[in-house]
Scaffold this motif. Structure first.
Motif, PDB file in Angstrom:
ATOM      1  N   SER A  91       5.443 -14.433   0.355  1.00 52.50           N
ATOM      2  CA  SER A  91       6.564 -13.552   0.047  1.00 52.50           C
ATOM      3  C   SER A  91       6.357 -12.183   0.686  1.00 52.50           C
ATOM      4  O   SER A  91       5.233 -11.671   0.740  1.00 52.50           O
ATOM      5  N   VAL A  92       7.446 -11.602   1.173  1.00 54.49           N
ATOM      6  CA  VAL A  92       7.426 -10.281   1.803  1.00 54.49           C
ATOM      7  C   VAL A  92       8.479  -9.398   1.136  1.00 54.49           C
ATOM      8  O   VAL A  92       9.561  -9.861   0.795  1.00 54.49           O
ATOM      9  N   GLU A  93       8.127  -8.127   0.926  1.00 57.58           N
ATOM     10  CA  GLU A  93       9.092  -7.165   0.378  1.00 57.58           C
ATOM     11  C   GLU A  93       9.171  -5.950   1.286  1.00 57.58           C
ATOM     12  O   GLU A  93       8.143  -5.428   1.735  1.00 57.58           O
ATOM     13  N   VAL A  94      10.388  -5.508   1.597  1.00 59.31           N
ATOM     14  CA  VAL A  94      10.566  -4.229   2.276  1.00 59.31           C
ATOM     15  C   VAL A  94      11.317  -3.297   1.333  1.00 59.31           C
ATOM     16  O   VAL A  94      12.228  -3.708   0.628  1.00 59.31           O
ATOM     17  N   ARG A  95      10.880  -2.041   1.331  1.00 56.12           N
ATOM     18  CA  ARG A  95      11.560  -1.036   0.529  1.00 56.12           C
ATOM     19  C   ARG A  95      12.622  -0.370   1.397  1.00 56.12           C
ATOM     20  O   ARG A  95      12.300   0.175   2.453  1.00 56.12           O
TER      21      ARG A  95
END
Length: 497
Positions: A336-340
């Motif tokens: 999983s990847v998250e960008v703000r």
């Protein structure tokens, strides 16, 4: 064992909305608080009840602990969830909640206090054989003694505020002649930012990775770790992109870090959701950095790879229920990847931007999650953190998670303000990121605002070239009809037959 029937969320924006949703799924009534600037916010609309707490500045609204507790008494609230930021790691707030007979959805005030001071935290975890960065174990009060310590550690060294965070009260000292000046600056900034001028010295690791471990503990003393998150893509000591698991952590290293994180939690009798942060050097040696005694902004990537709703677990633990699983039950599922997504202009040194979301269309499709608190037409207020949303992808492996994220960024339509979406896409496509060979200096090393200008210029040229090619093709294809002496009307009638 307590029963929570109504919960107040002492926060705003995307995290308030995210907590409200989990609470509703548990059959728990929700109360939102809001400042005058947030009167039309989504978390206000989604809660069962909402109360205006004060004017826009957070010091007059979201930081008003006594007002928040008074609202709880008036509305028959059982518990308070602090989210993150604002009062989430405030020892006095946690104590006041307990004294008022309410449930704090978080750890004990004592755990917050110990881990809120980097020096106290170091002292607490020293009994658990946890790797520590070489440095002092107490506040520096004597410049001459401090210089001697710095010499013994070896330059470069890092002066850090004990009560610090977000890079404040932190100074890198490359050579001895700069020590006194940097020391004075660190103490001054620590005093102005935290009201505490205590600082200490650590060996400065020049190319570090920032990797953290999610822990959960119940009030019966059971503690588990929910694997790691890679948080090295940062700017100004603030995270920009996070992922789970880390591309450089082996199963053996993961177990060692997880065991160390559990030791940190045990050191302060921790319960609830918490995060133990480690700094990792170029040889992949890891050292304890600090513990955040709250939910992290990047918690969705952990939820994606474990299938565990951390907010629901926080609430169950606050009610006194034991964990429903053991360490052996936990497995990593995909990546999983998250960008703000910040309202900032990466082409202009990430300066915050304000304005109206003239267009705001969220991406959709498999493996995509958006945690936000905005809708099209809403204004971005100047009073709070400029984060618009968290865009999260999940895939069967790292490659799929990254490609899904890139696709989602392309689908995400935001106009009216500048955002960090293009910057995030640039990072995701960069060879250093794709290879996993990056550290906390990535933005400084590999990114400049003009790179986005160049890409935009190239895109414009590509579109112009494609349009010219299309027009030429159309022109060429139309000629045979005339040359063959066939009118458009005759051709049309032939198709009918």
């Amino acid at each position: 064992m307590a029963q929570i029937n109504k919960i107040l969320i002492a926060n705003r924006g995307e995290i308030a909305l995210r907590i409200i949703r989990s609470a509703k799924e548990m059959g728990i009534k929700t109360v939102a608080i809001f400042s005058e600037a947030d009167r039309n916010a989504l978390h206000v609309r989604h809660a069962d009840e909402a109360v205006c707490i004060g004017p826009p500045p957070s010091s007059e609204s979201y930081l008003q602990a006594d007002k928040i507790i008074s609202i709880c008494k008036d509305l028959g609230v059982d518990a308070i969830h602090p989210g993150y930021g604002f009062l989430s790691e405030n020892t006095d707030f946690a104590k006041k909640i307990s004294d008022a007979g309410l449930i704090f959805v978080g750890p004990s005030a004592e755990a917050i206090e110990v881990m809120g001071s980097k020096l106290a935290a170091k002292n607490a975890v020293s009994k658990y054989d946890i790797p520590m960065v070489p440095g002092t174990d107490k506040a520096i009060t004597n410049i001459k003694e401090a210089k001697k310590t710095a010499q013994s550690i070896g330059y470069p060294i890092l002066i850090k505020a004990s009560a610090g965070g977000g890079g404040k009260g932190m100074r890198v000292v490359e050579k001895e002649e700069d020590f006194e000046e940097q020391m004075e600056r660190a103490v001054s900034e620590a005093l102005s930012s935290f009201g505490d001028g205590a600082v200490f010295i650590e060996k400065y690791i020049s190319s570090p990775k920032h990797i953290e471990i999610q822990v959960l503990g119940d009030q019966q003393g059971n503690i588990v770790y929910l694997f790691e998150r890679e948080c090295s893509i940062q700017r100004r000591h603030q995270k920009v992109i996070e992922e789970a698991p880390s591309p450089v952590v082996s199963p053996k290293m993961r177990e060692a870090m997880g065991t160390a994180a559990i030791g940190v939690a045990k050191a302060c009798n921790y319960y609830g959701a918490g995060t133990v942060e480690f700094i990792v050097d170029e040889q992949l040696n890891f050292y304890f950095l600090e513990m955040n005694t709250r939910l992290q902004v990047e918690h969705p990537v952990t939820e994606n790879i474990t299938g565990i709703d951390l907010v629901k677990e926080q609430i169950r633990i606050a009610e006194g229920k034991p964990l429903g699983f053991e360490q052996k039950d936990l497995k990593i599922h995909g990546h999983s990847v998250e960008v703000r997504v910040y309202a900032e202009d990466p082409k202009n040194n990430f300066l915050p931007d304000i304005g109206t979301l003239q267009t705001y269309i969220r991406p959709q499709g498999p493996g995509i999650r958006v945690d936000d608190g905005f809708e099209q037409g809403m204004d971005i207020p100047i009073y709070y953190d400029p984060m618009i949303s968290k865009l999260i992808s999940h895939g069967k492996d790292r490659e799929e998670a990254i490609q899904r994220m890139i696709r989602a960024i392309d689908e995400y339509e935001i106009t009216g303000i500048a955002t960090t979406l293009d910057c995030c896409k640039y990072v995701l496509n960069h060879e250093a990121f794709l290879s996993g060979k990056f550290d906390t200096n990535f933005i400084d090393k590999h990114f400049k605002g003009e790179y986005l200008e160049e890409e935009a210029s190239m895109d414009t040229k590509s579109i112009a070239a494609a349009l010219a090619s299309h027009l030429m093709t159309q022109s060429t294809e139309s000629k045979p009809l005339i040359n063959n002496g066939t009118s458009a009307q005759k051709q049309k009638s032939k198709w009918k037959n």
